[in-house]
Design a protein around this motif. Sequence first.
Motif, PDB file in Angstrom:
ATOM      1  N   PHE A 189      19.951  43.742  43.990  1.00 24.68           N
ATOM      2  CA  PHE A 189      21.203  44.321  44.476  1.00 24.68           C
ATOM      3  C   PHE A 189      21.624  43.667  45.795  1.00 24.68           C
ATOM      4  CE2 PHE A 189      23.596  47.294  47.056  1.00 24.68           C
ATOM      5  CZ  PHE A 189      24.541  47.798  46.163  1.00 24.68           C
ATOM      6  N   THR A 190      20.688  43.537  46.725  1.00 24.19           N
ATOM      7  CA  THR A 190      20.996  43.003  48.049  1.00 24.19           C
ATOM      8  C   THR A 190      21.433  41.537  47.973  1.00 24.19           C
ATOM      9  OG1 THR A 190      19.394  44.517  49.044  1.00 24.19           O
ATOM     10  CG2 THR A 190      20.063  42.620  50.366  1.00 24.19           C
ATOM     11  N   GLU A 191      20.872  40.807  47.046  1.00 20.50           N
ATOM     12  CA  GLU A 191      21.245  39.402  46.887  1.00 20.50           C
ATOM     13  C   GLU A 191      22.724  39.251  46.534  1.00 20.50           C
ATOM     14  OE1 GLU A 191      20.009  35.522  44.132  1.00 20.50           O
ATOM     15  OE2 GLU A 191      18.770  37.324  44.151  1.00 20.50           O
ATOM     16  N   LYS A 192      23.225  40.192  45.725  1.00 14.73           N
ATOM     17  CA  LYS A 192      24.628  40.093  45.288  1.00 14.73           C
ATOM     18  C   LYS A 192      25.585  40.825  46.218  1.00 14.73           C
ATOM     19  CE  LYS A 192      24.111  37.741  41.452  1.00 14.73           C
ATOM     20  NZ  LYS A 192      24.283  38.403  40.143  1.00 14.73           N
ATOM     21  N   THR A 193      25.132  41.884  46.854  1.00 17.23           N
ATOM     22  CA  THR A 193      26.009  42.688  47.719  1.00 17.23           C
ATOM     23  C   THR A 193      25.322  42.927  49.065  1.00 17.23           C
ATOM     24  OG1 THR A 193      25.129  44.703  46.706  1.00 17.23           O
ATOM     25  CG2 THR A 193      27.182  43.850  45.813  1.00 17.23           C
ATOM     26  N   PRO A 194      25.194  41.905  49.885  1.00 20.28           N
ATOM     27  CA  PRO A 194      24.441  42.029  51.146  1.00 20.28           C
ATOM     28  C   PRO A 194      25.073  42.961  52.173  1.00 20.28           C
ATOM     29  CG  PRO A 194      25.589  39.917  51.032  1.00 20.28           C
ATOM     30  CD  PRO A 194      25.719  40.541  49.684  1.00 20.28           C
ATOM     31  N   ASP A 195      26.346  43.284  52.002  1.00 20.49           N
ATOM     32  CA  ASP A 195      27.026  44.139  52.982  1.00 20.49           C
ATOM     33  C   ASP A 195      26.876  45.630  52.681  1.00 20.49           C
ATOM     34  OD1 ASP A 195      27.920  41.907  54.354  1.00 20.49           O
ATOM     35  OD2 ASP A 195      29.758  41.758  53.176  1.00 20.49           O
ATOM     36  N   VAL A 196      26.227  45.942  51.567  1.00 23.16           N
ATOM     37  CA  VAL A 196      26.005  47.346  51.193  1.00 23.16           C
ATOM     38  C   VAL A 196      24.507  47.583  51.104  1.00 23.16           C
ATOM     39  CG1 VAL A 196      26.436  49.137  49.475  1.00 23.16           C
ATOM     40  CG2 VAL A 196      28.172  47.393  49.895  1.00 23.16           C
ATOM     41  N   LYS A 197      24.056  48.694  51.653  1.00 20.75           N
ATOM     42  CA  LYS A 197      22.637  49.030  51.587  1.00 20.75           C
ATOM     43  C   LYS A 197      22.303  49.582  50.203  1.00 20.75           C
ATOM     44  CE  LYS A 197      22.140  47.979  55.912  1.00 20.75           C
ATOM     45  NZ  LYS A 197      21.470  46.705  56.311  1.00 20.75           N
ATOM     46  N   PHE A 198      21.092  49.320  49.757  1.00 25.90           N
ATOM     47  CA  PHE A 198      20.703  49.785  48.431  1.00 25.90           C
ATOM     48  C   PHE A 198      20.420  51.280  48.405  1.00 25.90           C
ATOM     49  CE2 PHE A 198      17.375  50.370  45.101  1.00 25.90           C
ATOM     50  CZ  PHE A 198      18.170  50.088  44.003  1.00 25.90           C
ATOM     51  N   VAL A 199      19.835  51.807  49.487  1.00 21.88           N
ATOM     52  CA  VAL A 199      19.410  53.215  49.487  1.00 21.88           C
ATOM     53  C   VAL A 199      19.740  53.832  50.838  1.00 21.88           C
ATOM     54  CG1 VAL A 199      17.063  52.585  50.187  1.00 21.88           C
ATOM     55  CG2 VAL A 199      17.446  54.768  49.056  1.00 21.88           C
ATOM     56  N   ASP A 200      19.928  55.143  50.852  1.00 22.00           N
ATOM     57  CA  ASP A 200      20.306  55.828  52.092  1.00 22.00           C
ATOM     58  C   ASP A 200      19.210  55.783  53.139  1.00 22.00           C
ATOM     59  OD1 ASP A 200      18.735  57.458  50.486  1.00 22.00           O
ATOM     60  OD2 ASP A 200      19.863  59.297  50.873  1.00 22.00           O
ATOM     61  N   LEU A 239       5.222  51.203  50.459  1.00 20.99           N
ATOM     62  CA  LEU A 239       6.291  50.832  49.535  1.00 20.99           C
ATOM     63  C   LEU A 239       7.658  51.202  50.106  1.00 20.99           C
ATOM     64  CD1 LEU A 239       6.113  51.144  45.710  1.00 20.99           C
ATOM     65  CD2 LEU A 239       8.208  51.774  46.894  1.00 20.99           C
ATOM     66  N   ALA A 240       7.777  52.416  50.653  1.00 20.83           N
ATOM     67  CA  ALA A 240       9.054  52.829  51.239  1.00 20.83           C
ATOM     68  C   ALA A 240       9.386  51.989  52.465  1.00 20.83           C
ATOM     69  CB  ALA A 240       8.998  54.308  51.602  1.00 20.83           C
ATOM     70  N   ALA A 241       8.350  51.608  53.213  1.00 22.60           N
ATOM     71  CA  ALA A 241       8.570  50.824  54.427  1.00 22.60           C
ATOM     72  C   ALA A 241       9.119  49.440  54.118  1.00 22.60           C
ATOM     73  CB  ALA A 241       7.267  50.705  55.210  1.00 22.60           C
ATOM     74  N   VAL A 242       8.790  48.883  52.951  1.00 25.98           N
ATOM     75  CA  VAL A 242       9.332  47.580  52.562  1.00 25.98           C
ATOM     76  C   VAL A 242      10.856  47.612  52.584  1.00 25.98           C
ATOM     77  CG1 VAL A 242       9.599  45.983  50.631  1.00 25.98           C
ATOM     78  CG2 VAL A 242       7.337  46.838  51.222  1.00 25.98           C
ATOM     79  N   LEU A 243      11.421  48.688  52.058  1.00 23.37           N
ATOM     80  CA  LEU A 243      12.883  48.817  52.040  1.00 23.37           C
ATOM     81  C   LEU A 243      13.433  48.859  53.459  1.00 23.37           C
ATOM     82  CD1 LEU A 243      13.044  51.542  49.249  1.00 23.37           C
ATOM     83  CD2 LEU A 243      13.767  49.161  48.993  1.00 23.37           C
ATOM     84  N   GLY A 244      12.720  49.564  54.328  1.00 22.87           N
ATOM     85  CA  GLY A 244      13.158  49.649  55.715  1.00 22.87           C
ATOM     86  C   GLY A 244      13.034  48.329  56.453  1.00 22.87           C
ATOM     87  N   GLU A 245      11.910  47.648  56.265  1.00 21.59           N
ATOM     88  CA  GLU A 245      11.693  46.374  56.935  1.00 21.59           C
ATOM     89  C   GLU A 245      12.742  45.337  56.539  1.00 21.59           C
ATOM     90  OE1 GLU A 245       7.678  45.262  55.990  1.00 21.59           O
ATOM     91  OE2 GLU A 245       6.930  45.987  57.923  1.00 21.59           O
ATOM     92  N   LYS A 246      13.150  45.371  55.284  1.00 19.19           N
ATOM     93  CA  LYS A 246      14.128  44.394  54.791  1.00 19.19           C
ATOM     94  C   LYS A 246      15.565  44.833  55.017  1.00 19.19           C
ATOM     95  CE  LYS A 246      11.145  42.303  51.306  1.00 19.19           C
ATOM     96  NZ  LYS A 246      10.989  41.913  49.873  1.00 19.19           N
TER      97      LYS A 246
END
Length: 427
Positions: A189-200, A239-246
Amino acid sequence: MSNTLVGRAAVAIAFAVAATSVAACGGGASGAAGGKTKLSIGIFSDFGYDSLIEEYRSAHPDIEIEQRKVKMEQHHAQLATQLAGGRGAADIVAIEEGNVAQFRQSKDKFVNLADYGAKDLENQWTPWKWNQGTTDGGNFVLGLGTDMGGLALCYRRDLFEAAGLPVDRVEVGKLWPTWQDYVATAEAFTEKTPDVKFVDTALNVYKAILDQTGEGYFAKADDSYIGGTNQKVADGFALAAVLGEKKQTSALPPFSQEWNAGLKQASFATTTCPAWALALIKAGAGDEAAGKWDVAAAPGGGGNWGGSFLAVPKQGAHPKESYELAKWLTAPEQQKRIFKETGNLPSEPVAYKDPEVTATVNGYFNGAPVGKIFGASAESLQPTYRGTKDSKVTPIFSNALSRVEQGKQSTSDAFAQALEEAQDAAK
């Protein structure tokens, strides 16, 4: 409910509504005003009781009922203080499932609802829900169950389409049979839409993962603290932290005004959604987002997030009348009506299996068959054990994960600090 992080669990919108005029700091003792018995009920978030209470009043003209509604954390903190001081509590109080183990330790402050016949109602609820509200081998009934959380994953169809991902809810569910697959989908998702976050927020992802385990921070057998040795805690945090780190999360405090603004601005594409959260998403995103949100299966096969109980503190003057009201509010017919109005999932099989419930669709969420989605999750729920000090330990790990999201700490440092703080808090 949970309107449980918490579930609803910390999980609520602040508002104050009084059905009758009372002093904000009034005591819990209920008197008779104008010949009427006056009862109060202390809740948080939207339990769907407004119209039901009006109906109960009409059927019982000798009873007046006041609702007290505040934020979930404030509600439970106030209740602990009121119980310790022996005054100020409502006649009926809601206790969220994440806090019920804590209040079971203060059972001497509550009416044993078994004294009024509550044990005869046991078969109304799923066994695990009933057991959560009892102690002393089931002989002490602390509270009657309201809703339960269930768990799904809500997503923005338009944002998925923009990212070249499937938008059909069945196909979306196939993207993430596991949480690892969910993280991989975030990458795509992030690769195609970098200006929108994947999750809250990573916080909700972490909570959802833990809510799919039988034990989190405390052992079911003896209530001992196991957060430091439970690999599921470490794995879920990482696992959740990966989303935050990225930076794939919006790093928004769950169910806050900032979270509402993020919904309004379509700044994130997914959020974990227990049944009760659907109403919060709709309220935050507004009418202009109708049909853009949808509901898919959650990674990992569901779980339970939230749900509450109605208990009766001893300090009230009318325990029998309080029990009768709590019994009526939690009856299957009322639980069905609440689900259709608010989306709060019934915790009683006869209610969540009812054709009226299973046939329920949610127009706002693109006609999602929420009755089937959450009803199916109810059949397989295995709730996580909540320790008596769960409410002290949980925020420590949440704060640690927030520091990772905000770039203030590495995952390893944040987790190590949380382990140290939690060990002290659990003593």
